[in-house]
Enzyme design. Structure first.
Site, PDB file in Angstrom:
ATOM      1  N   ASN A   1      -5.508  12.428   0.691  1.00 56.42           N
ATOM      2  CA  ASN A   1      -4.592  11.591   1.471  1.00 56.42           C
ATOM      3  C   ASN A   1      -5.433  10.793   2.471  1.00 56.42           C
ATOM      4  O   ASN A   1      -6.664  10.928   2.517  1.00 56.42           O
ATOM      5  CB  ASN A   1      -3.536  12.457   2.178  1.00 56.42           C
ATOM      6  CG  ASN A   1      -2.404  11.619   2.760  1.00 56.42           C
ATOM      7  OD1 ASN A   1      -1.850  10.754   2.079  1.00 56.42           O
ATOM      8  ND2 ASN A   1      -2.052  11.834   4.015  1.00 56.42           N
ATOM      9  N   LYS A   2      -4.774   9.987   3.248  1.00 54.51           N
ATOM     10  CA  LYS A   2      -5.439   9.079   4.181  1.00 54.51           C
ATOM     11  C   LYS A   2      -6.504   9.777   5.016  1.00 54.51           C
ATOM     12  O   LYS A   2      -6.297  10.901   5.473  1.00 54.51           O
ATOM     13  CB  LYS A   2      -4.349   8.466   5.088  1.00 54.51           C
ATOM     14  CG  LYS A   2      -4.826   7.487   6.127  1.00 54.51           C
ATOM     15  CD  LYS A   2      -5.725   6.397   5.583  1.00 54.51           C
ATOM     16  CE  LYS A   2      -5.124   5.644   4.410  1.00 54.51           C
ATOM     17  NZ  LYS A   2      -6.141   4.801   3.694  1.00 54.51           N
TER      18      LYS A   2
ATOM     19  N   ASP B   1      -2.075  10.949  -1.984  1.00 55.64           N
ATOM     20  CA  ASP B   1      -2.484   9.922  -2.952  1.00 55.64           C
ATOM     21  C   ASP B   1      -2.856  10.520  -4.295  1.00 55.64           C
ATOM     22  O   ASP B   1      -2.800   9.841  -5.319  1.00 55.64           O
ATOM     23  CB  ASP B   1      -3.638   9.097  -2.398  1.00 55.64           C
ATOM     24  CG  ASP B   1      -3.128   8.197  -1.286  1.00 55.64           C
ATOM     25  OD1 ASP B   1      -3.005   8.681  -0.144  1.00 55.64           O
ATOM     26  OD2 ASP B   1      -2.795   7.033  -1.574  1.00 55.64           O
TER      27      ASP B   1
ATOM     28  N   GLN C   1      -1.850   2.507   9.991  1.00 57.06           N
ATOM     29  CA  GLN C   1      -0.583   2.627   9.253  1.00 57.06           C
ATOM     30  C   GLN C   1       0.467   3.390  10.070  1.00 57.06           C
ATOM     31  O   GLN C   1       1.660   3.138   9.947  1.00 57.06           O
ATOM     32  CB  GLN C   1      -0.795   3.355   7.917  1.00 57.06           C
ATOM     33  CG  GLN C   1      -1.533   2.562   6.868  1.00 57.06           C
ATOM     34  CD  GLN C   1      -3.021   2.857   6.870  1.00 57.06           C
ATOM     35  OE1 GLN C   1      -3.588   3.214   7.890  1.00 57.06           O
ATOM     36  NE2 GLN C   1      -3.661   2.706   5.722  1.00 57.06           N
TER      37      GLN C   1
ATOM     38  N   ARG D   1      -7.647  -0.256  -6.524  1.00 56.83           N
ATOM     39  CA  ARG D   1      -7.787   0.865  -5.574  1.00 56.83           C
ATOM     40  C   ARG D   1      -7.938   2.154  -6.391  1.00 56.83           C
ATOM     41  O   ARG D   1      -7.069   2.472  -7.205  1.00 56.83           O
ATOM     42  CB  ARG D   1      -6.572   0.935  -4.641  1.00 56.83           C
ATOM     43  CG  ARG D   1      -6.405  -0.346  -3.797  1.00 56.83           C
ATOM     44  CD  ARG D   1      -5.540  -0.124  -2.595  1.00 56.83           C
ATOM     45  NE  ARG D   1      -6.174   0.750  -1.630  1.00 56.83           N
ATOM     46  CZ  ARG D   1      -5.530   1.295  -0.594  1.00 56.83           C
ATOM     47  NH1 ARG D   1      -4.231   1.055  -0.424  1.00 56.83           N
ATOM     48  NH2 ARG D   1      -6.163   2.065   0.252  1.00 56.83           N
TER      49      ARG D   1
ATOM     50  N   ARG E   1       0.871  -1.179   0.000  1.00 57.31           N
ATOM     51  CA  ARG E   1       0.000   0.000   0.000  1.00 57.31           C
ATOM     52  C   ARG E   1       0.907   1.228   0.000  1.00 57.31           C
ATOM     53  O   ARG E   1       2.117   1.133   0.112  1.00 57.31           O
ATOM     54  CB  ARG E   1      -1.012  -0.007   1.155  1.00 57.31           C
ATOM     55  CG  ARG E   1      -0.617  -0.591   2.469  1.00 57.31           C
ATOM     56  CD  ARG E   1       0.472   0.127   3.202  1.00 57.31           C
ATOM     57  NE  ARG E   1       0.212   1.547   3.333  1.00 57.31           N
ATOM     58  CZ  ARG E   1       1.135   2.454   3.561  1.00 57.31           C
ATOM     59  NH1 ARG E   1       2.411   2.103   3.692  1.00 57.31           N
ATOM     60  NH2 ARG E   1       0.839   3.722   3.657  1.00 57.31           N
ATOM     61  N   GLY E   2       0.260   2.401  -0.113  1.00 60.13           N
ATOM     62  CA  GLY E   2       1.022   3.637  -0.294  1.00 60.13           C
ATOM     63  C   GLY E   2       1.062   3.933  -1.785  1.00 60.13           C
ATOM     64  O   GLY E   2       1.376   3.050  -2.600  1.00 60.13           O
ATOM     65  N   ALA E   3       0.734   5.185  -2.144  1.00 58.29           N
ATOM     66  CA  ALA E   3       0.481   5.497  -3.553  1.00 58.29           C
ATOM     67  C   ALA E   3       1.608   5.078  -4.503  1.00 58.29           C
ATOM     68  O   ALA E   3       1.360   4.340  -5.470  1.00 58.29           O
ATOM     69  CB  ALA E   3       0.166   6.985  -3.681  1.00 58.29           C
TER      70      ALA E   3
HETATM   71  O1  MRU Z   1      -4.518   3.175   2.187  1.00 62.25           O
HETATM   72  P1  MRU Z   1      -3.037   3.401   2.065  1.00 62.25           P
HETATM   73  O2  MRU Z   1      -2.258   2.879   3.217  1.00 62.25           O
HETATM   74  O3  MRU Z   1      -2.506   2.951   0.728  1.00 62.25           O
HETATM   75  O4  MRU Z   1      -2.914   4.987   2.101  1.00 62.25           O
HETATM   76  C1  MRU Z   1      -1.639   5.559   2.022  1.00 62.25           C
HETATM   77  C2  MRU Z   1      -1.635   7.004   2.231  1.00 62.25           C
HETATM   78  O5  MRU Z   1      -2.666   7.642   2.370  1.00 62.25           O
HETATM   79  C3  MRU Z   1      -0.303   7.669   2.182  1.00 62.25           C
HETATM   80  O6  MRU Z   1      -0.277   8.782   3.016  1.00 62.25           O
HETATM   81  C4  MRU Z   1      -0.041   8.117   0.738  1.00 62.25           C
HETATM   82  O7  MRU Z   1      -0.198   7.055  -0.147  1.00 62.25           O
HETATM   83  C5  MRU Z   1       1.292   8.691   0.592  1.00 62.25           C
HETATM   84  S1  MRU Z   1       2.490   7.397   0.429  1.00 62.25           S
HETATM   85  C6  MRU Z   1       3.982   8.021   0.027  1.00 62.25           C
END
Ligand code: MRU
Length: 343
Positions: free
Chosen positions: A240-241, A230, A189, A85, A51-53
């Site tokens: 973002n999250k 994201d 996270q 996603r 996970r993470g963009a």
């Molecule tokens: O649902 P996730 O864990 O994929 O969400 C991740 C985030 O929101 C991060 O803050 C974002 O992707 C930045 S990662 C460099």
């Protein structure tokens, strides 16, 4: 600058398997998954083993390589990956870049060309993180207490991290910083991944819950906020999250800088503003349960939008590998972006 001794995603030499560090199991266990089909990669993205963009985009690119090596239908493979996603634009950016590479490739060398392109996407993201670190570290004062939300570290990227890359670079430059990591309900996270990464780096990290942020701001215990993204819309709105918007509101109320660190692959100039960003709705059980243990009474529904949008006016600056976007506006984003993305 030290590289993390772990990687969220790698394509093995020979291109027949993708290895993922299963982030669902951290910090209790470091388990590596060996995936050999695009279907397995798509499931790993949807179920958040990776996970993470930026890391999602890299994993998807490697998934297409597995499909190409097996002679599978690449259009179907791309559709499968694109359905995993919806919010992180890096996924769609990476898939589009791989499609363009496939269109240019001679049929006889298709898989080789795609493997080279996927590895280039990975390497460029790692380099972008290092450049963002150099740009952003200058904005982190020595001795400051920095709040971050979710996980935007090496685990979420090709390596080094975006928001955590900025904090790592400040730390490596000798600045004494204290990081407050929001737990980040409901997926944790922050508590699980950010705390794991920063403690391994020997950085000063303390886990707090989002509900504590207002109190800590009001007591002057937070000097600065740094988060990842994201998707950044053309007007500078940032997805973002979930929970990020609340943090940004508090930062504005308490007159503290709110910084976003994101590679250019997260900037979506085709998206006019945050209202046009599709927000992923994840299973309610991720809110009502934790690791199979019921937290809320059975039968009571829950909501789970996994992201929110912070309007550009609440963002002090966006740190990118192309430079600093400040003030955050459509004009400044276009100026820093410069010529159209050649990718
Ligand atoms: O649902 P996730 O864990 O994929 O969400 C991740 C985030 O929101 C991060 O803050 C974002 O992707 C930045 S990662 C460099």
């Amino acid at each position: 600058m030290s590289e993390a001794p772990y990687s969220p995603v790698e394509l093995l030499p020979g291109d027949d398997a993708v290895v993922l560090l299963d982030q669902r199991e951290l910090p209790a266990q470091e388990i590596y998954l060996r995936l050999t089909t695009v279907e397995e990669v798509a499931r790993a993205i949807a179920e958040m083993a990776v996970r993470g963009a930026p890391a999602i985009g890299i994993a998807a690119a490697y998934g297409l390589v597995l499909a190409a090596r097996k002679g599978a239908d690449l259009v179907a493979a791309e559709r499968l990956l694109a359905g995993t996603r919806p919010t992180a634009v890096n996924l769609f950016w990476a898939l589009a870049r791989m499609r363009r590479a496939a269109e240019r490739a001679p049929r006889s060398a298709l898989a080789d060309v795609l493997a080279a392109e996927a590895r280039a996407i990975h390497g460029e993201d790692r380099d972008a993180c290092r450049r963002m670190g150099a740009v952003g570290a200058a904005l982190v004062p020595d001795g400051s207490a920095v709040l971050t939300h979710c996980n935007a570290g090496a685990l979420a990227t090709g390596g080094y991290g975006t928001a955590l890359g900025v904090l790592r670079a400040a730390h490596e430059a000798g600045k004494r910083i204290r990081v407050l990591a929001n737990e980040t309900r409901p997926y944790l996270q922050g508590a699980r991944l950010t705390a794991w990464e920063l403690s391994r780096l020997g950085m000063d990290v303390t886990v707090v819950t989002e509900g504590m942020d207002g109190h800590l701001f009001s007591r002057g215990e937070i000097d600065l906020v740094v988060v990842g993204a994201d998707r950044v819309a053309a007007n500078g709105d940032v997805a973002n999250k979930i929970g990020t918007y609340g943090v940004a509101c508090l930062a504005r109320l308490h007159d503290r800088p709110f910084l976003v660190a994101a590679p250019w692959s997260t900037v979506d100039l085709a998206c006019p503003d945050g209202g046009a960003i599709r927000i992923e709705e994840r299973p309610a059980t991720e809110v009502t349960e934790f690791r199979g243990v019921r937290l809320a009474p059975s039968g009571v529904p829950a909501r789970h939008p996994a992201f929110d949008v912070t309007p550009a006016r609440l963002v002090s600056a966006i740190v990118t590998e192309r430079g600093l976007v400040r003030p955050v506006s459509a004009g400044e984003l276009a100026r820093v972006g410069g010529a159209a993305d050649p990718g």
